[in-house]
Design a protein around this motif. Structure first.
Motif, PDB file in Angstrom:
ATOM      1  N   GLN A  24       0.805  -1.240   0.000  1.00  0.00           N
ATOM      2  CA  GLN A  24       0.000   0.000   0.000  1.00  0.00           C
ATOM      3  C   GLN A  24       0.834   1.285   0.000  1.00  0.00           C
ATOM      4  O   GLN A  24       0.523   2.234   0.752  1.00  0.00           O
ATOM      5  N   CYS A  25       1.868   1.352  -0.802  1.00  0.00           N
ATOM      6  CA  CYS A  25       2.646   2.592  -0.912  1.00  0.00           C
ATOM      7  C   CYS A  25       1.745   3.676  -1.520  1.00  0.00           C
ATOM      8  O   CYS A  25       1.041   3.418  -2.505  1.00  0.00           O
ATOM      9  N   PHE A  59      -0.310   1.046  -9.281  1.00  0.00           N
ATOM     10  CA  PHE A  59      -0.259  -0.270  -9.919  1.00  0.00           C
ATOM     11  C   PHE A  59      -0.990  -1.359  -9.137  1.00  0.00           C
ATOM     12  O   PHE A  59      -1.620  -2.233  -9.710  1.00  0.00           O
ATOM     13  N   PHE A  73       3.780  -7.330  -3.410  1.00  0.00           N
ATOM     14  CA  PHE A  73       3.967  -8.221  -2.263  1.00  0.00           C
ATOM     15  C   PHE A  73       2.704  -9.078  -2.186  1.00  0.00           C
ATOM     16  O   PHE A  73       1.758  -8.733  -1.493  1.00  0.00           O
ATOM     17  N   TYR A 129       2.412   6.178  -3.300  1.00  0.00           N
ATOM     18  CA  TYR A 129       2.850   6.715  -4.603  1.00  0.00           C
ATOM     19  C   TYR A 129       2.615   5.723  -5.735  1.00  0.00           C
ATOM     20  O   TYR A 129       3.096   5.917  -6.835  1.00  0.00           O
TER      21      TYR A 129
HETATM   22  S1  SF4 Z   1       3.565  -2.793  -6.047  1.00  0.00           S
HETATM   23 FE1  SF4 Z   1       5.500  -1.996  -5.158  1.00  0.00          FE
HETATM   24  S2  SF4 Z   1       5.261   0.240  -5.153  1.00  0.00           S
HETATM   25 FE2  SF4 Z   1       3.199  -0.662  -5.471  1.00  0.00          FE
HETATM   26  S3  SF4 Z   1       2.298  -0.785  -3.395  1.00  0.00           S
HETATM   27 FE3  SF4 Z   1       3.321  -2.753  -3.811  1.00  0.00          FE
HETATM   28  S4  SF4 Z   1       5.424  -2.549  -2.979  1.00  0.00           S
HETATM   29 FE4  SF4 Z   1       4.533  -0.470  -3.136  1.00  0.00          FE
END
Ligand code: SF4
Length: 365
Positions: free
Chosen positions: A72-73, A78, A116, A75
């Motif tokens: 859940q970043c 995706f 993840f 930024y």
């Molecule tokens: S795919 Fe990568 S950038 Fe996107 S939420 Fe998951 S760890 Fe973060």
């Protein structure tokens, strides 16, 4: 960070004498040096490693094997949470089709980057990478995961980083890239990515990767809300890590440094993109600061044709990407007109040479 007492001319003299600059010097350069100054100083450091008109490139694709992610970043445009509509995991056949297309387009490097995903055990990765090695041998190389995903899958499998790296190496993995680092300060990680990792964990995992005999790289992403001090802290940590590797006999284990820019569209964090000129200044600062990493890469994926101006600001290498869903969903655009991109590099005075990661994987960077 204390204020530098050095003047611009002191710092210029340091660089001319091949002396290392301090974080305070870097701050002074960022604030006071003109674009022309930065370009010229970065060119001097570049010339320690490469002839002035030389540069290398490769054709590659990122294979986003799953978009399911629990990190859940804020930024990221995706990811899908587990169970959310639109989540996917690629089959081996879908991965092979992407690799076949890459080879047909003249490329030979794939980078795996996904989320993840709690439904993917370590065996999924081992079977996938083993199948790729069996099918393609040395016709192509692949970067298996970023360090961030590697840490998650090791933790999820209840394995130490060393054991997880050994398991991947045993199935033919040679590289785990430094991707997923964004900005390596604890404060940045708490602000935007608190479920991902701490900076200390990131470097512990990267050290285990190197100690296992796998190769790795350094990366960085700028243009979120990070301060210039945070950018310099990231550069300082990267340089210090490479110093430790060299001191411990792992000379050049960080094979390259790639910086790209945050794309803010459709993300929770939002924001506006930084300018190309800010990116170029940062590339120059990175080249000057990272005096122990010979290969500095400029990002066509996020800066398109204008990334090639980075060759004038200290970079010596670039990708011609054919796919990366993570950045494309946040606003990146990709051109397959490789001839035009290479012509741009030539028009700037460079002679691009294809760099085969396959044959060069175990050579010094
Ligand atoms: S795919 Fe990568 S950038 Fe996107 S939420 Fe998951 S760890 Fe973060």
């Amino acid at each position: 960070m204390t204020v530098s007492t050095a003047t611009l001319s002191d710092i210029r003299r340091k660089i001319e004498d091949c002396e290392r600059i301090s974080p305070e010097d870097a701050l002074c350069l960022w604030r006071e040096a003109s674009d022309a100054d930065l370009r010229s100083l970065a060119g001097q450091v570049r010339a320690r490693f490469h002839s002035p008109s030389a540069c290398t490139y490769l054709i590659m694709r990122i294979i986003n094997y799953t978009n399911v992610c629990v990190a859940q970043c804020d930024y990221c445009a995706f990811y899908k949470l587990p169970g959310q509509q639109g989540g996917y995991i690629l089959t081996h056949e879908q991965v092979f089709a992407k690799l076949d297309e890459l080879l047909a387009l003249g490329g030979d490097l794939a980078g795996f980057n996904g989320g993840f995903n709690p439904h993917l055990p370590l065996d999924y990765y081992c079977e996938l990478f083993s199948a790729i090695r069996d099918r393609y041998g040395d016709r192509l190389e692949f970067y298996a995961l970023t360090i961030a995903e590697f840490m998650y899958l090791a933790d999820h499998a209840n394995l130490s980083y060393t054991v997880a790296a050994e398991r991947l190496k045993a199935v033919g993995v040679r590289w785990i890239t430094g991707g997923g680092s964004e900005i390596l300060t604890e404060d940045f990680r708490r602000r935007h990515s608190k479920f991902k990792y701490t900076v200390a964990e990131y470097f512990a995992a990267q050290r285990a990767i190197v100690d296992t005999g796998l190769r790795t790289s350094a990366t960085m992403v700028i243009g979120f809300d990070e301060t210039i001090e945070e950018r310099i802290e990231h550069l300082e940590r990267t340089r210090a890590f490479q110093d430790c590797l060299i001191a411990d006999g792992h000379g050049g284990a960080l094979s390259s440094f790639l910086c790209w820019t945050y794309k803010p569209y459709f993300t929770q964090l939002g924001g506006i993109e930084i300018s190309t000129s800010e990116y170029l200044r940062h590339l120059a600062l990175s080249r000057i600061y990272l005096d122990n990493i010979p290969r500095i890469r400029t990002s066509v994926l996020t800066q398109n044709e204008r990334a090639l101006e980075g060759l004038l600001y200290g970079a010596d290498d670039f990708d011609l990407p054919i796919e990366d869903e993570v950045t494309q969903l946040a606003g990146a655009t990709i051109s397959l007109n490789f001839d035009k991109l290479l012509a741009t590099a030539r028009a700037l005075g460079f002679t691009p040479t294809y760099r085969h990661v396959v044959t060069g994987w175990n050579q010094p960077a």
